[in-house]
Design a protein around this motif. Structure first.
Motif, short mmCIF file in Angstrom:
data_model
loop_
_atom_site.label_atom_id
_atom_site.label_comp_id
_atom_site.label_asym_id
_atom_site.label_seq_id
_atom_site.Cartn_x
_atom_site.Cartn_y
_atom_site.Cartn_z
N MET A 21 -38.87 39.67 7.03
CA MET A 21 -38.50 38.76 8.03
C MET A 21 -39.69 37.85 8.16
O MET A 21 -39.70 36.57 8.12
N ALA A 24 -40.33 35.56 5.06
CA ALA A 24 -39.36 34.67 4.80
C ALA A 24 -39.64 33.52 5.99
O ALA A 24 -39.41 32.41 5.68
N ASP A 25 -39.63 33.99 7.01
CA ASP A 25 -39.94 33.09 8.24
C ASP A 25 -40.94 32.30 8.05
O ASP A 25 -40.98 30.87 8.45
N ALA A 27 -42.25 31.31 5.58
CA ALA A 27 -42.24 30.29 4.34
C ALA A 27 -41.39 28.90 4.87
O ALA A 27 -41.78 27.98 4.67
N ALA A 34 -36.54 30.29 1.51
CA ALA A 34 -36.74 31.69 1.40
C ALA A 34 -35.26 32.58 1.62
O ALA A 34 -34.58 31.93 2.37
N THR A 35 -35.34 33.66 0.98
CA THR A 35 -34.17 34.49 1.16
C THR A 35 -34.41 35.97 1.12
O THR A 35 -35.59 36.30 0.53
N ILE A 36 -33.70 36.66 1.75
CA ILE A 36 -33.92 38.10 1.75
C ILE A 36 -32.89 38.87 1.49
O ILE A 36 -31.74 38.76 1.77
N MET A 37 -32.79 39.83 0.45
CA MET A 37 -31.94 40.80 0.31
C MET A 37 -32.69 42.13 0.58
O MET A 37 -33.66 42.69 0.02
N ARG C 4 -34.69 26.04 11.13
CA ARG C 4 -33.96 26.89 10.38
C ARG C 4 -34.52 28.26 11.00
O ARG C 4 -35.57 28.37 11.11
N LEU C 6 -33.45 32.53 10.04
CA LEU C 6 -33.19 33.31 8.69
C LEU C 6 -32.26 34.19 9.36
O LEU C 6 -32.29 34.94 10.24
N VAL C 172 -23.44 39.78 -1.43
CA VAL C 172 -24.55 39.15 -1.61
C VAL C 172 -24.64 38.09 -0.54
O VAL C 172 -25.48 37.98 0.28
N HIS C 175 -25.04 40.05 3.01
CA HIS C 175 -26.44 40.70 3.33
C HIS C 175 -27.56 39.80 3.04
O HIS C 175 -28.75 40.10 3.72
N MET C 176 -27.34 38.60 2.45
CA MET C 176 -28.66 37.77 2.10
C MET C 176 -28.84 37.15 3.16
O MET C 176 -28.23 36.72 4.41
N ARG C 177 -30.33 36.94 3.58
CA ARG C 177 -30.64 36.02 4.61
C ARG C 177 -31.33 34.70 4.18
O ARG C 177 -31.98 34.63 3.08
N GLU C 178 -30.79 33.66 4.45
CA GLU C 178 -31.46 32.28 4.18
C GLU C 178 -31.78 31.67 5.36
O GLU C 178 -30.93 31.84 6.48
N GLY C 179 -32.67 30.76 5.05
CA GLY C 179 -33.02 29.81 6.47
C GLY C 179 -31.61 28.79 6.57
O GLY C 179 -31.40 27.95 5.67
#
Lengths: 188, 277, 383
Positions: A21, A24-25, A27, A34-37, C4, C6, C172, C175-179
């Motif tokens: 977190m 990505a944050d 970034a 940014a993405t997180i899986m 943005r 997350l 996907v 669960h994916m986090r994006e800004g």
């Protein structure tokens, strides 16, 4: 356009979800995408847990990758499980005391947990030390933004510890690289 | 003064119940209680599942919800929490409430939402043609137990109490006076109230087991004022006209009542006091 | 500095629901949708709503329908096995015309399958899962931000047309986090339910349809006493077996959904001159878009057609939108479900290819790009 695929791996409880977190944050704060899986299910609670972070200067279509280009491994299990998938040009950063047998030109073993315990009196800050080290090789996120994000996203009472940990991790990696990256990457 | 008749949807008549069915008596008792409590049923919702008993909600001039098989309590839970000012009564049968809907019954009892559940127990699946139910007593014949039932049956009241129902009662079609009293107390109770009502199916259960006409069946319930007779323990003698004499007895009336926090109270939601307004 | 945040798809769904005025959630835990429950269990009560964890998925949707009949915006969230259990109540909500939202975060099936791996295997279940013919509504977002926006739209559609709406996305997206920077809907962007026609009384017709063919039920407890049933019914709500009434009702329930595709038109990316078209939704559409960019760089007239509404389908519009294509690749994380819609709509002159990926691994951009080569597109092959 560039794209970096990073896997943060360790055992549940090492705070890799938080590290992802923060990364990505940071970034996002640096104007990137940014993405997180994250891994779910039993593995997130004690086995080899992982969080996959993708960074890019462009919107990210696919947050998923079969094998990372950069691996951070904070446990033996995580190393054993994910290192075989690393490509020839991949880079790995591991905890010196936690991971045995991690060798290669692109493998960096650094004493994250040891330093966290000795200097910060907080073993759990190892994740932020590792993140600082990672920041050096990622190149696109200034240290100050990473440290600032680590502080703002820290659990109550850990803000300063996390900020210091990122800076210290950055330094460890910089020293390991011979000081070059350290000097180049630290921004005001 | 409002009467039971005033609360009916006359345009829905004729009803679908068979001659001799006990359900009409139970429904009448329910309407008489409601007529005493309300001028009209604007603030009453009747929620039912699928089966003979569940059909009767359509005959009542209230907010009526005829749902899916076994799931009435779940719809009622949502409705009650959305509209706490409503008096929400669930009408279900033994197949509906204990067979397909058994899981919902135990959880509704455990959760203790302020609902009143009236379970019409006729020991069989009437609507679908008299099949074996979880309440069918041992040895009884149904269309799916041609050699006599070999499975033990549920005691609905004991089950509801064990699951946490804060009010549990049993009544019978044979004693509508007791039934009215029991229903009234169930509606007054704060929390999940469960009323099992013994009401016989003439057309299938009665016929299959040679128990006679509706009135004969009704009299099989007449063991005593204190008890409902029910269990067909000694099968062969049941085939005689005096067969009901071997029915075992079960207690009648209010069997359990305690005052524990309702779901609404525990969550700080508007609850029982709303329906008093 | 960007604002943005997350946020994951599941989180965006919960936030979108709250922004839409959600007041009741009944649910049962199941991966990979549980975060929606978890978030709403704390956020919904603070917004004045009720959160209940029910005993199973049938109970969940039952409680949602009950609360909706009480006048509240209500929803549940689930995944494959739970979605299967909800089918009976989805049918009930269709026939009884009770608005509600069911979120299905798709995982690999059948059965327990691969509980935390992505799939798009529930597309046909959303269409035909409940017994009996019925019109269905299913929306499919492809980004975290779109999950938020389509959650709002889903409630709007559910209310205005009095129908259950399924919002379905793969694991996907969930669960994916994006800004993202979410913009809450303005009050005028939130639609309501049709108001009851007529006053309470013996002549009141709760199921008399309005001009859009939608029943105009009041809420329970509002002074109208009326009957709701899963049996076919007349305008009063009373059961009927009259074949004409049954046929009319069935047709009306399907026809009333007709406006939906125009409300949420598909995304068309480089479609004006595309003769090689990817048709994709959810996570697959994201990589298809990247593949289009790469193909365009190689001089291939590639495009992406991304439906946001999977059901109902406006076949005529689909045919028109894809009329210029010579090859259409329908890429999905299943063994070929929505491709059946596309093949049925398009004339035989257009080559329709199904690319179905199963196993729980998402489709990659390389894979999508490689498809074009496999299909012997000249300029790609020569490169």
């Amino acid at each position: 356009m560039w794209r970096k695929e990073i896997r943060l791996a360790g055992s549940g409880g090492q705070g890799l979800g938080l590290a992802a977190m923060v990364l990505a944050d940071a970034a996002l704060r640096a104007g990137l995408h940014a993405t997180i899986m994250q891994s779910y299910g039993p593995e997130a609670r004690g086995g080899a847990s992982r969080a996959d972070v993708t960074l890019s200067d462009q919107p990210i279509a696919n947050p998923w990758f079969p094998a990372p280009r950069i691996l951070l491994a904070l446990s033996q299990k995580a190393w054993d499980r994910f290192s075989p998938k690393l490509g020839a040009d991949a880079l790995a950063i591991v905890d010196l005391d936690r991971v045995q047998g991690a060798q290669g030109a692109n493998v960096w073993a650094l004493p994250f947990e040891r330093t966290a315990r000795a200097e910060l009196r907080e073993k759990v800050a190892a994740n932020m030390l590792a993140l600082g080290a990672l920041g050096v090789v990622l190149e696109h996120i200034p240290q100050e933004i990473l440290a600032e994000t680590a502080q703002s996203r820290a659990p109550k009472g850990f803000g300063q510890v996390n900020r210091t940990a990122v800076a210290r991790g950055w330094q460890l990696m910089g020293d390991a690289l011979g000081g070059i990256a350290h000097v180049e990457s630290v921004g005001p | 003064m409002t009467t039971a008749k005033d609360l009916l949807r006359h345009e829905m008549m004729p009803h679908i119940l068979c001659p001799g069915c006990g359900h009409g008596i139970v429904m009448n008792a329910m309407l008489r209680v409601l007529a005493r409590r309300h001028q009209n049923l604007d603030k009453v919702a009747l929620v039912a599942g699928i089966g003979c008993s569940s059909r009767i909600v359509g005959y009542v001039d209230a907010n009526t919800l005829h749902t899916t098989h076994g799931r009435a309590l779940t719809f009622a839970t949502g409705l009650k929490l959305a509209r706490p000012e409503l008096e929400v009564i669930v009408v279900t049968g033994d197949g509906d409430g204990l067979g397909i809907g058994g899981n919902h019954l135990i959880h509704a009892a455990r959760r203790n939402v302020d609902l009143t559940c009236i379970l019409f127990n006729n020991e069989t699946y009437g609507m679908t043609g008299g099949q074996l139910a979880p309440t069918t007593v041992k040895q009884a014949f149904t269309t799916t137990s041609p050699g006599g039932n070999t499975e033990p049956n549920f005691d609905a009241a004991v089950l509801a109490k064990a699951a946490g129902a804060s009010f549990v009662a049993r009544g019978q079609a044979y004693r509508p006076d007791v039934l009215e009293e029991v229903m009234e107390r169930a509606l007054d109770h704060r929390g999940f109230s469960f009323v099992e009502v013994m009401t016989d199916c003439t057309e299938y259960f009665g016929r299959k087991n040679a128990l006679g006409l509706g009135s004969d069946l009704l009299f099989t319930q007449s063991r005593s004022d204190q008890e409902v007779s029910r269990d067909l323990a000694d099968w062969p003698s049941l085939r005689t006209p005096q067969g009901w004499q071997v029915r075992e007895t079960q207690p009648l009336g209010v069997l359990h009542e305690d005052r524990r926090p309702t779901f609404e109270e525990s969550r700080g939601l508007p609850g029982y006091s709303e329906r008093e307004v | 500095m960007s604002k943005r945040e997350l946020i994951s798809g599941n989180e965006a769904c919960a936030l979108g629901a709250l922004a839409s005025g959600l007041r009741f959630f009944g649910g049962y835990p199941i991966s990979p949708s549980s975060e929606i429950s978890e978030i709403l269990s704390s956020r919904l009560p603070r917004a004045g709503g009720v959160f209940v964890q029910m005993e199973d998925e049938m109970a969940s949707l039952g409680s949602v329908i009950g609360a909706s009949l009480g006048g509240l915006r209500a929803m549940t969230a689930t995944s494959g096995p739970g979605f299967t259990l909800m089918q009976e109540h989805l049918g009930y909500a269709s026939l009884a015309e009770i608005p509600c939202l069911v979120v299905d975060v798709m995982r690999v099936g059948p059965s327990t399958g691969v509980p935390t791996a992505p799939s798009q295997g529930d597309v046909m279940q959303a269409r035909w899962g409940s017994h009996g013919d019925r019109g269905t509504v299913a929306l499919s977002p492809a980004s975290v931000e779109e999950v938020y926006n389509l959650t709002v739209h889903a409630f709007n559609i559910a209310d205005r047309l009095r129908t259950p709406v399924v919002l379905m996305f793969d694991e996907v997206i969930g669960h994916m986090r994006e800004g993202v920077e979410l913009s809450p809907p303005a009050p005028e962007d939130l639609w309501g339910r049709p108001r009851p026609a007529g006053a309470p009384g013996p002549d009141f017709r709760a199921y008399a349809p309005n001009e859009q063919g939608v029943a105009q039920l009041p809420a329970f407890g509002d002074g109208y006493r009326f009957h709701v049933t899963g049996l076919f019914h007349d305008e009063r709500g009373y059961p009927t077996t009259n074949p004409d009434l049954v046929r009319q009702a069935l047709e009306r329930l399907e026809r009333k959904l007709d406006p939906i595709p125009a409300w949420l038109p598909p995304e068309k990316y480089h479609m004006t001159d595309a003769d090689f078209v990817y048709v994709a939704y959810g996570a697959v559409s994201r990589v298809a878009r990247e593949a289009v960019d790469r193909l365009r760089e190689k001089g291939v007239a590639a495009g992406l057609y991304r439906p946001r509404v999977l059901w109902p389908v406006d076949e005529a519009a689909l045919r028109k939108d894809l009329a210029k294509a010579r090859t259409v690749v329908v890429a999905e994380m299943n063994r070929g479900q929505w491709v059946q819609v596309v093949s049925q709509a398009l004339p035989p002159a257009i080559r329709v290819v199904s690319y179905g990926k199963t196993g729980g691994e998402p489709v990659t951009t390389d894979e999508m790009y490689g498809l074009a080569a496999d299909l012997n597109l000249r300029s790609v092959k020569s490169s």
